[in-house]
Design an enzyme around this catalytic site. Structure first.
Site, PDB file in Angstrom:
ATOM      1  N   GLU A 165      18.672 -22.427 -17.230  1.00  0.00           N
ATOM      2  CA  GLU A 165      17.789 -22.672 -16.093  1.00  0.00           C
ATOM      3  C   GLU A 165      18.503 -22.617 -14.743  1.00  0.00           C
ATOM      4  OE1 GLU A 165      14.407 -25.450 -18.226  1.00  0.00           O
ATOM      5  OE2 GLU A 165      16.024 -26.450 -17.138  1.00  0.00           O
ATOM      6  N   GLU A 373      12.923 -23.052 -24.705  1.00  0.00           N
ATOM      7  CA  GLU A 373      12.528 -24.459 -24.637  1.00  0.00           C
ATOM      8  C   GLU A 373      11.022 -24.548 -24.459  1.00  0.00           C
ATOM      9  OE1 GLU A 373      14.341 -26.964 -21.686  1.00  0.00           O
ATOM     10  OE2 GLU A 373      16.361 -26.266 -22.164  1.00  0.00           O
TER      11      GLU A 373
END
Length: 437
Positions: A165, A373
């Site tokens: 991320e 995720e």
């Protein structure tokens, strides 16, 4: 409808959130160790990751849970400072190497594919002291670390995530300062960190491609956090344009350079340049890539990894006062639909995942997609009644079946896998702060 044969089902963790053993067996300090030890309500209930879930000493128990769940894949991150205590290959901590070797070997011996993340927010403190992700020197440091990991574990690891991320991390750590190092640099820090994160990823991809791919035959990418956005007023042209800008700043700022042409989206460049000029800057607050760098960055991903949790509505909000800040640059106001179920920071919007996957498919030439995720939050202390959680997954998976083909789904264990020990809340409460406000 059913998922195709060979579809991957996994769980995901990160080193600082699960391992504990913060100074065990020669591990060096990370920025999270420093940050949480300073206290001052920086984290939830002043907790630390010193013990966390204790996976450093209780790995075998985690493995039992992974097998019990019938997972095909397990994603985990390496602690840079556990392997290289000062962040460099000048000293290699063999006990750290042994720990990760055991995890990888245990997974493979049980028919489970390891998916390994090189960096999940826990930079060695020594490198942060040298400027961290704001300094261009981090690019070479990361590349050497990546090469060490490819060389050490790549004979068995075939799926790599370089950076977790980066689009979220750059903002929370270096723009807002809510993650370590904890020093806000509003309007500049996030973009400088983003610039170096992109180049570091690209350098490490090229290192794998030129030095390891032929023999190891693995794949390398990075994982983006992305929600989905809809115009607050679907009939408003300004809100429609605001939604496009939001996706450009939120996802495309990182994805376009890597998957398309090596450079930032035009709307991002023009938006920041225009506001920078109004604010008295001699040039844009967004750094520029050289032509050589663009060529180096372009095409440096073997699959598209994305992490979806929730969605938002977007309304155009002109930055009339020329204020500094990421959302001020995007010129949007975020909101939610009153009909969306709300749990903690998450609003349950299952169809947002389908629309996001369609956007990725259309924008990035139908890449192979890994959902690295997806999960559902819980309060502290957590309840054994997880009806809302499994209903969230049921609805999300139904939407996933309607969308573009994906290869794997990683359910993040802090939210999605009840048998695993609860995560320390210290690093999970603020992940989506910038996106949810």
């Amino acid at each position: 409808m059913a998922f195709p044969a060979g579809f991957g089902w996994g769980a995901a963790t990160s080193a600082y959130q699960v391992e504990g053993g913060w100074d065990a067996d020669g591990k060096g300090p990370s920025v999270w160790d420093t940050f949480t030890h300073q206290g001052g309500e920086r984290v939830f209930k002043n907790q630390t990751g010193d013990v966390a879930c204790g996976s450093y000493t209780l790995w075998e128990e985690d493995l039992k849970c992974i097998k019990q769940l019938g997972l095909t894949h397990y994603r985990f991150s390496l602690s840079w400072s556990r392997l290289l205590p000062d962040g460099t290959t000048g000293f290699i901590n063999q006990k750290g190497v042994d720990y990760y070797n055991k995890i990888i070997d245990d997974l493979l011996s049980n028919g489970i594919t390891p998916v390994v993340t090189l960096f999940h927010f826990d930079l060695p403190q020594t490198l942060e002291d040298q400027g961290g992700w704001l300094s261009e020197t981090i690019i070479e440091s990361f590349d050497k670390y990546a090469q060490f990991c490819f060389s050490t574990f790549g004979d068995r690891v075939k799926q790599w995530i370089t950076i977790n991320e980066p689009n979220l991390y750059a903002l929370i750590a270096y723009e807002i300062g809510m993650f370590p190092p904890g020093v806000p640099r509003v309007g500049t820090g996030g973009y400088q960190a983003a610039h170096n994160l992109i180049k570091a990823h690209a350098r490490s991809w090229h290192s794998y491609d030129s030095l390891f791919r032929k023999e190891q035959k693995g794949m390398v990418s990075l994982s983006f956090f992305s929600g989905w956005v809809e115009p607050a007023d679907p009939n408003s042209v300004s809100d429609q344009e605001a939604a496009k800008r939001a996706m450009a700043f939120h996802l495309d700022l990182f994805a376009k350079p890597i998957f398309v042409d090596g450079d930032y989206p035009e709307v991002v460049k023009s938006q920041i340049a225009s506001l920078s000029k109004k604010q008295g800057y001699p040039s844009s607050r967004l750094p520029e890539f050289t032509e050589e760098e663009k060529k180096m960055i372009q095409g440096t991903a073997d699959f598209f990894a994305v992490q979806y949790y929730t969605s938002r509505l977007v309304k155009h909000q002109e930055n009339k006062k020329g204020e500094m800040g990421f959302l001020k640059d995007v010129e949007v106001e975020l909101s939610t639909d009153p009909s969306w179920e709300n749990v903690e920071w998450l609003y349950v919007v299952p169809w947002g995942m389908r629309k996001l996957l369609k956007y990725i498919k259309d924008t990035y030439n139908n890449p192979v997609i890994y959902i690295t995720e997806n999960g559902f939050p819980h309060s502290d202390p957590t309840s054994l009644d997880d009806t809302q959680r499994w209903e969230y997954f049921r609805q999300t998976l139904q939407e996933l079946l309607k969308g573009p083909e994906t290869t794997e789904l990683m359910l993040e264990s802090k939210a999605a896998v009840p048998p695993l020990r609860p995560f320390s809340q210290s690093t999970t409460q603020l992940w989506l702060w910038w996106y949810c406000n």
